[in-house]
Design an enzyme around this catalytic site. Structure first.
Site, PDB file in Angstrom:
ATOM      1  N   SER A 236       0.746  -1.134  -0.225  1.00 57.51           N
ATOM      2  CA  SER A 236      -0.028  -0.007  -0.049  1.00 57.51           C
ATOM      3  C   SER A 236       1.160   1.573   0.037  1.00 57.51           C
ATOM      4  CB  SER A 236      -1.100  -0.065   1.322  1.00 57.51           C
ATOM      5  OG  SER A 236      -0.097   0.167   2.613  1.00 57.51           O
ATOM      6  N   SER A 274      -3.487  -3.518  -2.350  1.00 59.26           N
ATOM      7  CA  SER A 274      -2.938  -1.923  -2.273  1.00 59.26           C
ATOM      8  C   SER A 274      -3.731  -1.158  -2.218  1.00 59.26           C
ATOM      9  CB  SER A 274      -1.993  -2.276  -3.052  1.00 59.26           C
ATOM     10  OG  SER A 274      -1.054  -1.478  -3.299  1.00 59.26           O
ATOM     11  N   ASP A 276      -4.368   1.885  -1.972  1.00 64.40           N
ATOM     12  CA  ASP A 276      -3.230   3.827  -2.125  1.00 64.40           C
ATOM     13  C   ASP A 276      -4.379   4.778  -1.790  1.00 64.40           C
ATOM     14  OD1 ASP A 276      -1.685   1.886  -2.513  1.00 64.40           O
ATOM     15  OD2 ASP A 276      -3.205   1.335  -4.659  1.00 64.40           O
TER      16      ASP A 276
END
Length: 360
Positions: A236, A274, A276
């Site tokens: 991340s 991930s 983000d």
């Protein structure tokens, strides 16, 4: 060899000039503080984690809020406080970053700090919205040990200062990995003229995404090295944007979206797991907690010309360079269960791989 920033290696990102420190603290009033936990604990478990605090200004953020927004590139994350941020468009606390399982402890520490600073919170003026972001440092850190405590968040806020920002394996970046190498904290800034005015964009990241095969080398192409790469979680990134340009919360949301392009230039494609997340704020205006009049006049940048696009481009450059600084400044780190994450060898940044006469 001492670790250096990517610009010190002779690699420049983009066309805009940087601020004095090439950091988010180039925006006047913005401060950054870290609490770093790096030691061997019980049963030889390695603690490699910490907390990073970003303060939009040095005054009372609860009493004098700043306009802000957030943008979710991919929502596999545990950030708190962004729902109210999107609803009201203001930030009224320091922004704290840490590891995934330490969000509750960091939130408590930040609340305790704000309660100490503001006696009316929870009494005569309601509660406070604390913003905490996270990345999963469980590859190197004994994340199950919950080693980050509320006092570490409190300390990171107290340690916050302007000027040069520590990067690499510090604060929330202590146990992070990025693009197959050691990641962590990175920052960068861009400055440009807008008529008779000059405005700055600053970015700070906690980089913890991607595999070595994803890395896009600044010289061009992708890295291809012999041997199988260890499979890693998707990881991340937390991206914090600051500016002194007079932007409202909607415009800051547009700015936050552009961080996506700086992230993608380094090799990210926002994988399934991930998280983000981007948080953006402007220091141009203060929003009083208790206005003394029914209306508050503000002025904002126009959007029918090239100025807003210029800010977008500056944002992309600052985010890309901040990510590279997070990698270039990080040192080889021994983690939990005997794992080691190597610092990136600088020479590979200049050596794109060719296969069959084609640049890959």
């Amino acid at each position: 060899m001492n670790r250096v920033r990517i610009r010190d290696l002779g690699i420049s990102i983009g066309r805009y000039k940087t601020g004095q420190y090439n950091a988010i603290t180039d925006i006047s009033g913005v401060m950054v503080g870290h609490t770093t936990l790096s030691y061997k604990g019980a049963e030889n478990r390695m603690i490699q984690t910490g907390v990073t605090a970003i303060l939009p200004h040095s005054g009372s953020l609860f009493q004098e809020k700043v306009m802000g927004s957030s943008y979710v590139i991919n929502g596999f994350g545990k950030t708190v406080g962004t729902i109210q941020l999107q609803e009201l468009g203001v930030i009224e606390s320091p922004i704290l970053l840490t590891n995934t399982l330490s969000v509750p402890a960091v939130m408590e520490g930040t609340i305790r700090y704000l309660l100490d600073q503001n006696s009316q919170i929870g009494d005569t003026s309601g509660t406070v919205n604390v913003i905490v972001g996270e990345c999963n440092d469980g590859y190197l850190n004994d994340i199950r040990g919950l080693h980050v405590r509320p006092e570490h968040a409190y300390q990171a806020i107290q340690f916050a200062k302007s000027g040069k920002v520590e990067e690499g394996c510090v604060g929330a970046g202590t146990g992070m990995s990025c693009l197959g190498f050691k990641g962590g904290i990175g920052t960068s800034s861009r400055v440009a003229s807008f008529g008779e005015q000059s405005y700055t964009i600053g970015a700070l990241v906690v980089s913890n995404f991607g595999e070595e095969k994803d890395l896009r080398i600044p010289a061009g192409g992708r890295l291809h090295r012999a041997g199988e790469e260890e499979e890693m979680p998707d990881g991340s990134i937390m991206i914090i944007l600051a500016t002194d340009a007079p932007l409202n919360e909607r415009q800051l949301g547009r700015l936050a979206k552009r961080a996506t392009f700086g992230l993608s230039r380094t090799g990210s494609y926002a994988a399934h797991g991930s998280g983000d997340i981007v948080i953006a704020f402007s220091t141009a205006h203060r929003v009083p907690h208790e206005p003394d009049q029914g209306t508050i006049p503000y002025s904002f940048m126009r959007e029918d010309g090239k100025w807003i696009s210029q800010l977008f481009e500056m944002t992309v450059e600052a985010v890309e360079e901040a990510i590279w600084n997070s990698i270039c400044m990080a040192t080889t780190t021994e983690g939990n269960k005997g794992r080691v994450r190597e610092a990136i060898p600088y020479h590979i940044l200049f050596e794109p791989t060719c296969k069959g006469g084609m640049l890959t």
